[in-house]
Design an enzyme around this catalytic site. Structure first.
Site: not given
Ligand code: 9MR
Length: 688
Positions: A170, A213, A250, A278, A280
């Site tokens: 990030e 990432n 996400h 990651e 979701d």
């Protein structure tokens, strides 16, 4: 395969007097073949289904939840990769300067290693979850030292156990700037801090994959995506080490942006792997999950998907129920949609050709069903791979193929045979039609070295993130390589045993110790070998000790007729079932080579006959259709094309393909100079 001293006693015609009745096994149970109409099984878990295309399916794991039985059961059943959710972050690992606490992450990593689950390391350099002693630094040199020491110490600790690291997380700003976000790293070290982190990481663990990432980089046209893309392009152009990009994913209820697959393939085209790291999705809509999985499946360098937690209650956004399992651990509709998108939905029965919709995966009884039919038929290619002698390699035959499909390519290892002995060769190609034109790399030029090396077996040992090449040298030997595509990367031979185990010495008679074969389940690794004298041996070690500690050598199968259980044994896990398949090369009553087969419910045996006779063989000239001209009557030492490439040696239950050695039926003479070539059998009686 047999060793260089062997003469022509086993070539065609030498065994013409053997009768079929002489092939009855003594030490191997000869049971009736299972009914051919048994329903074939598709993979019924996310991990097994992803593995079918060489991918992984992982989850974030919290150390504090490992004691929860429901959580641990789902974790071990469904996932073959884990990412510690918080345990490797700076504020846990190095809360005060120079004092490292690996205990919580070790709990996750050790547990995963024992179960052959791969580990993504998350994360080394991140502005968040950063202890204040770092974020309050004001001196660039101090921060540089601190960052370098942190990366090096953490990566050293997990060397061989973590396959891929989120080296920097990030670092880019949200919004329209496409620039780095402010952070202590950016503010003190400038734009170069990311490059510095990646260079330090490569030095610390050259075998680990190094990833950048981030979130909100899934939509191709977003400024943030473009900023990261420019950085990766620049790194690749300047040789800054970077191997992968993680797309956190996400998502809101709408799921991935329409151009997600474009984003994945555009990054992949820069020469990096891409991963969904990651995942979701708010309210877990089935279509949104299916679209995400499909985007990855459609990009060959998308190597895996990780969901950010198991059950909704485990999620950092639990109020949005964004995961694949509900709070009680039941599969949600999104689970089935994801499994389907990974390719695992259809269950076909052999009785009819109709397809019915899959029952919930947990309703399938994989363990009780027979995954393979009781008889086989095949069609053969012609000879696809022939020796390519050069000025220093006068090769007569190419033999004993081992093959994995990895990163969009077939990687083939084989023995080279000549009057002066045996060594190894490597070639790769993306399609079998290109096999004949592939470059042959002689592995005697690597640290494997010259001298007697033969009968290779290749696999990726996921717990260590290393490729292994197992081969015979008189002992059972192996070399390792972090990069299967680099023929110069293999290490010098090491032996599995200090010397030949006593039980082999006592039973080998006039045979030879040949054809070493490694396969692991979640707890143990097994090393099989043959003696050309009717015995199949098996030794054992634990997954965590491998490649050391092979012991407890026993006779796994035997036959009073040495030619009925001769050599070239392969053992595989059949995907989506509890079945293991054993095939062993035999010499038939016509003097020709062929394969017999058995199955067992565990690698410790006992082995039950499947297709194990000359009239019902696993693969023999009488159940193979050859192209015009029948280039071979022998179906000899070979290997199945696997569903994945790791140490579990998992093969599909359907449409088997077997790469084998054959030779001109008229050839004769010294065994070492016979003109062996490689071809491929494709199963024609697959019921699925
Ligand atoms: O899931 C993690 C949660 O338990 C932590 O409280 C949070 C702290 O920042 O981090 C979460 O994981 C984040 C990941 O490390 C990086 N990408 C965003 C994830 C969700 O916030």
């Amino acid at each position: 395969m047999n060793p260089p001293t062997r003469r022509s006693r086993c070539s065609a015609s030498a065994l013409g007097l053997l009768t079929a009745s002489a092939l009855l096994a003594t030490g191997v149970a000869a049971a009736p073949a299972p009914a051919a109409e048994a329903a074939p099984i598709q993979a019924s878990t996310l991990g097994a289904q992803a593995a079918q295309s060489g991918r992984y399916f992982g989850t974030a794991v919290a150390a504090g939840k490992l004691g929860d039985g429901t959580y641990a059961t789902i974790l071990d059943r469904e996932f073959n990769s884990v990412t510690p959710e918080n345990e490797m972050k700076w504020d846990t690992v190095e809360r005060s300067r120079g004092s490292f606490n690996f205990a919580p992450a070790d709990q996750i990593v050790d547990r995963a290693s024992a179960r052959s689950q791969r580990v993504r390391g998350h994360t080394l350099v991140w502005h968040s979850q950063l202890p204040s002693w770092v974020s309050s630094l004001t001196d660039a040199n101090t921060l540089r030292d601190v960052m370098s020491n942190h990366i090096t110490t953490v990566m050293n600790h997990y060397k061989g156990k973590v396959q891929a690291w989120d080296v920097v997380n990030e670092a880019f700003a949200d919004g329209g700037s496409g620039q780095h976000r402010p952070s202590v790293f950016q503010n003190l070290l400038g734009d170069g801090f990311i490059e510095q982190a990646f260079r330090t990481a490569r030095t610390a663990d050259p075998a680990a994959k190094l990833c950048y990432n981030d979130y909100n980089i899934e939509n191709w046209s977003d400024a943030k995506t473009q900023g990261v893309y420019r950085m990766v392009r620049d790194f690749k152009a300047r040789g800054v080490p970077i191997d992968c990009v993680g797309f956190q994913s996400h998502f809101g209820t709408g799921g991935p942006p329409a151009g997600f697959q474009t984003t994945l393939s555009n990054f992949a085209a820069l020469g990096v792997d891409v991963q969904i790291t990651e995942l979701d999705i708010a309210q877990a809509p089935t279509t949104a999950y299916a679209n995400t999985a499909r985007a990855c499946m459609n990009v060959s360098r998308c190597t895996g998907i990780t969901v950010w937690g198991i059950r909704d209650i485990d999620s950092w956004r639990s109020g949005e129920n964004p995961l694949l399992f509900d709070r009680d651990g039941n599969k949600k509709a999104a689970y089935q949609a994801t499994l389907t998108a990974l390719g695992g939905s259809a269950v076909t029965t052999a009785r009819t050709t109709s397809t019915r919709s899959a029952p919930p995966a947990d309703a399938r009884s994989a363990s009780s069903a027979s995954a393979l039919p009781g008889s086989f038929s095949w069609s053969s290619s012609g000879a696809l791979i022939a020796p390519k002698p050069d000025s220093t390699h006068n090769i007569a035959g190419i033999k004993d193929p081992s093959v994995v499909h990895y990163n969009g390519k077939y990687h083939v290892f084989a023995s080279t045979a000549s009057a002066s002995g045996y060594n190894l060769v490597y070639l790769s190609f993306s399609d079998w039609s290109q096999a004949g034109s592939a470059t042959h790399h002689y592995l005697d030029r690597s640290a494997i070295g010259t001298g007697y090396r033969a009968a290779p077996q290749v696999f990726y040992y996921a717990p260590q993130g290393l490729w292994y090449l197992v081969y015979q040298t008189g002992n059972a030997s192996f070399s390792t390589n972090p990069d299967i595509s680099n023929p110069n990367g293999w290490s010098a031979p090491r032996n599995f045993y200090s010397s030949m185990p006593d039980i082999i010495r006592q039973n080998i008679g006039n045979g030879y110790w040949v054809d070493m074969w490694v396969i692991c389940d979640s707890a143990n690794c097994y090393l099989f070998s043959s003696d050309d004298n009717g015995h199949l041996y098996r030794s054992q070690t634990t997954v965590s000790q491998f490649p050391n500690g092979f012991t407890n050598t026993v006779i796994a199968a035997q036959d009073a007729n040495r030619y009925a259980l001769f050599e070239a044994a392969n053992v595989y896990k059949v995907q989506g079932s509890d079945q293991y398949l054993l095939v062993v090369e035999a010499i038939g009553s016509d003097g020709r080579r062929y394969f017999r087969s058995w199955t067992a419910g565990s690698l410790g045996g006992s082995w039950t006959a499947l297709a194990a006779s000359e009239s019902n063989p696993f693969a023999r000239a009488n159940n193979v259709t050859f192209p015009a001209g029948s280039w071979t009557r022998d179906v000899s030492h070979g290997e199945m094309i696997r569903a994945g490439y790791d140490q579990t040696l998992t093969i599909p239950a359907c449409k088997l393909q077997y790469v084998y050695q054959g030779l001109n039926p008229g050839a004769s003479g010294d065994y070492n100079t016979l003109p062996w070539r490689l071809g491929v059998l494709t199963q024609t009686n697959s019921a699925c």
